[in-house]
Write a protein that holds these residues in place. Structure first.
Motif, mmCIF file in Angstrom:
data_model
loop_
_atom_site.group_PDB
_atom_site.id
_atom_site.type_symbol
_atom_site.label_atom_id
_atom_site.label_comp_id
_atom_site.label_asym_id
_atom_site.label_seq_id
_atom_site.Cartn_x
_atom_site.Cartn_y
_atom_site.Cartn_z
ATOM 1 N N ILE A 1 -62.992 -95.409 68.134
ATOM 2 C CA ILE A 1 -64.100 -94.604 68.648
ATOM 3 C C ILE A 1 -64.687 -93.773 67.523
ATOM 4 C CG2 ILE A 1 -64.775 -92.757 70.224
ATOM 5 C CD1 ILE A 1 -62.665 -93.644 72.132
ATOM 6 N N GLY A 2 -66.013 -93.799 67.404
ATOM 7 C CA GLY A 2 -66.733 -92.909 66.506
ATOM 8 C C GLY A 2 -67.773 -92.143 67.308
ATOM 9 N N SER A 3 -68.187 -90.998 66.804
ATOM 10 C CA SER A 3 -69.202 -90.213 67.504
ATOM 11 C C SER A 3 -70.267 -89.754 66.511
ATOM 12 C CB SER A 3 -68.573 -89.006 68.207
ATOM 13 O OG SER A 3 -67.989 -88.119 67.269
ATOM 14 N N TYR A 4 -71.503 -89.696 66.995
ATOM 15 C CA TYR A 4 -72.626 -89.210 66.197
ATOM 16 C C TYR A 4 -73.605 -88.558 67.143
ATOM 17 C CZ TYR A 4 -76.605 -89.117 63.007
ATOM 18 O OH TYR A 4 -77.659 -88.711 62.227
ATOM 19 N N GLU A 5 -73.914 -87.282 66.850
ATOM 20 C CA GLU A 5 -74.748 -86.484 67.746
ATOM 21 C C GLU A 5 -74.164 -86.564 69.155
ATOM 22 O OE1 GLU A 5 -78.843 -87.612 67.114
ATOM 23 O OE2 GLU A 5 -78.906 -86.620 65.151
ATOM 24 N N ALA A 6 -74.938 -87.018 70.136
ATOM 25 C CA ALA A 6 -74.438 -87.024 71.517
ATOM 26 C C ALA A 6 -73.977 -88.416 71.938
ATOM 27 C CB ALA A 6 -75.521 -86.532 72.467
ATOM 28 N N TYR A 7 -73.670 -89.290 70.968
ATOM 29 C CA TYR A 7 -73.354 -90.677 71.289
ATOM 30 C C TYR A 7 -71.936 -91.032 70.865
ATOM 31 C CZ TYR A 7 -78.303 -91.338 72.258
ATOM 32 O OH TYR A 7 -79.560 -91.226 72.800
ATOM 33 N N LEU A 8 -71.315 -91.929 71.651
ATOM 34 C CA LEU A 8 -70.035 -92.527 71.308
ATOM 35 C C LEU A 8 -70.259 -93.988 70.939
ATOM 36 C CD1 LEU A 8 -67.740 -91.250 74.227
ATOM 37 C CD2 LEU A 8 -67.983 -90.261 71.945
ATOM 38 N N TYR A 9 -69.514 -94.449 69.932
ATOM 39 C CA TYR A 9 -69.546 -95.852 69.528
ATOM 40 C C TYR A 9 -68.119 -96.373 69.632
ATOM 41 C CZ TYR A 9 -74.088 -94.366 67.873
ATOM 42 O OH TYR A 9 -75.365 -93.834 67.820
#
Length: 429
Positions: free
Chosen positions: A76-84
């Protein structure tokens, strides 16, 4: 006398006949040049590689706003308000998590052979079998493929999900014909070998599943402007400072099979089959092995809080540990790590340090105050046993606990009473 004479003549004639038979047998062998050999039938199981062309493989990347259901969890990665969220071998799910109480699955990156990902600035870097690819997250809901570094992981093969060998010679033959191994076909073979021959040497092209290359997936760690990628026992250093990834020449050999990689400040922790290796990253292009903790090895998660490392070990997995414990190491001197405490656990898995709080997935979720690491048992804030998680991450002040049935998001503003916000379910096929 007559009968005795006839018996002697009979014996002489019999001997002459036998000599003729032997002579004819030898003569036949000399004339044909053949050797008589008997054979035995050998039946065995093997994994044969499944290929696609390298062109087809590299043209298969696709970013779409059509979401796909999550079947399992990788990284799991996160950027701003998003999860990848990576789904091993398939790709990366895009989740709008602006409202953790109502996460929205909004897209998917089809990426064959993906296992790991890492986000730096506005770029997402991910492995795809032999290659490293990267995406621009300027529009986080619809990432844009920017490029790839080809063959940066030349030994990357798909994971095998059974106990049988694979045919290495077939893999090499396909790779030399510009193909990529994307799977395995379980096959039963039948061979004939001479009696007395060593059956283990009858098919030398087979490589054991436990050998190098079979669990081959990259493990990522980030320090400063450098991405450290470990596959099998080779560490590659990739410079991300220019926006275009560039592999630094030469690999660093890790002597043992690597399972986990974790970086913190100027240190890197590598979990191997024979111990926890601790590297100094004071010179990022020249990692220096400082020490090794022998009784902590393989798949143990690590969490850091200032100069203290928290490591869990557990029985019942392939790593061979013999106890269930939470171990605290003093890492103020990386050359001489010292164990300062050990606490019995039920069967600990993932953990997370968030400020001065330690979350441990153990018989549910345990939360400890870290104000006194020498007395953690008395610092237990709560034991939340409503979910059996195996990994835990945090994103935007929300804790995400991963279990077999999905990703559970919790509001932890009140650590004594966790508030479940939502569940992103897994739907295995």
């Amino acid at each position: 006398m007559g009968s005795e004479w006839r018996d002697q003549v009979y014996l002489v004639e019999l001997k002459l006949i036998m000599r003729k038979i032997v002579f004819l047998f030898l003569l036949t062998g000399l004339l044909t040049g053949c050797e008589y050999t008997s054979y035995q039938v050998l039946s065995y199981n093997v994994n044969e590689p499944v290929f696609i062309t390298r062109e087809e493989f590299r043209n298969s990347v696709k970013v779409t706003s059509q979401p796909q259901e999550l079947k399992t969890y990788g990284k799991i990665g996160s950027y701003e308000a998003y999860l990848y969220i990576s789904e091993p071998n398939e790709g990366i799910h895009i989740i709008n998590n602006a409202n953790p109480s109502n996460p929205q699955n909004i897209g998917f990156i089809r990426l064959m052979g993906n296992r790991d990902l890492i986000i730096r600035n506005q770029f997402l870097y991910a492995d795809s079998y032999t290659d490293l690819v990267w995406f621009d997250l300027s529009n986080p809901s619809l990432p844009v493929l920017k490029g790839r570094v080809e063959n940066i992981f030349p030994d990357a093969f798909p994971v095998i999900d059974n106990e049988y060998d694979y045919d290495y010679s077939l893999c090499i033959e396909g790779i030399e014909n510009d193909q990529v191994v994307v799977g395995w076909l379980f096959t039963e073979r039948i061979d004939e070998i001479p009696y007395g021959a060593d059956s283990s040497e009858s098919h030398p092209s087979l490589i054991a599943k436990s050998g190098e290359g079979l669990e081959s997936m990259s493990r990522f760690a980030l320090h400063d402007t450098y991405l450290y990628a470990v596959i099998n026992n080779q560490m590659s250093i990739i410079d991300l400072s220019t926006g275009t990834p560039r592999k630094v020449e030469g690999n660093i050999y890790i002597s043992n099979h690597v399972e986990t990689v974790f970086s913190y400040q100027d240190k890197m922790f590598i979990g191997t089959s024979f111990g926890l290796l601790i590297y100094s990253l004071q010179e990022p292009l020249n990692p220096v092995l400082c020490s090794q903790v022998m009784h902590i090895y393989d798949c143990n998660p690590i969490a850091m809080n200032d100069t203290l490392a928290y490591v869990t070990i557990r029985v019942g997995n392939q790593c061979g540990q013999k106890s269930n414990e939470l171990i605290v190491l003093d890492m103020s001197d990386a050359y001489q790590p010292a164990q300062i405490a050990s606490y019995p656990m039920y069967n600990p898995k993932g953990m997370l340090v968030n400020k001065d709080v330690l979350f441990v997935c153990d018989d549910g979720l345990k939360i400890f105050n870290l104000s006194n690491p020498n007395a953690l048992n008395s610092q237990l804030i709560t034991h939340y046993n409503e979910i059996d998680g195996y990994d835990i991450v945090s994103s935007n002040n929300v804790v995400i606990v991963i279990s077999d049935n999905g990703l559970h998001q919790y509001d932890c503003s009140n650590l004594s009473h966790l508030n479940l916000l939502s569940v992103i379910p897994f739907r295995p096929s």
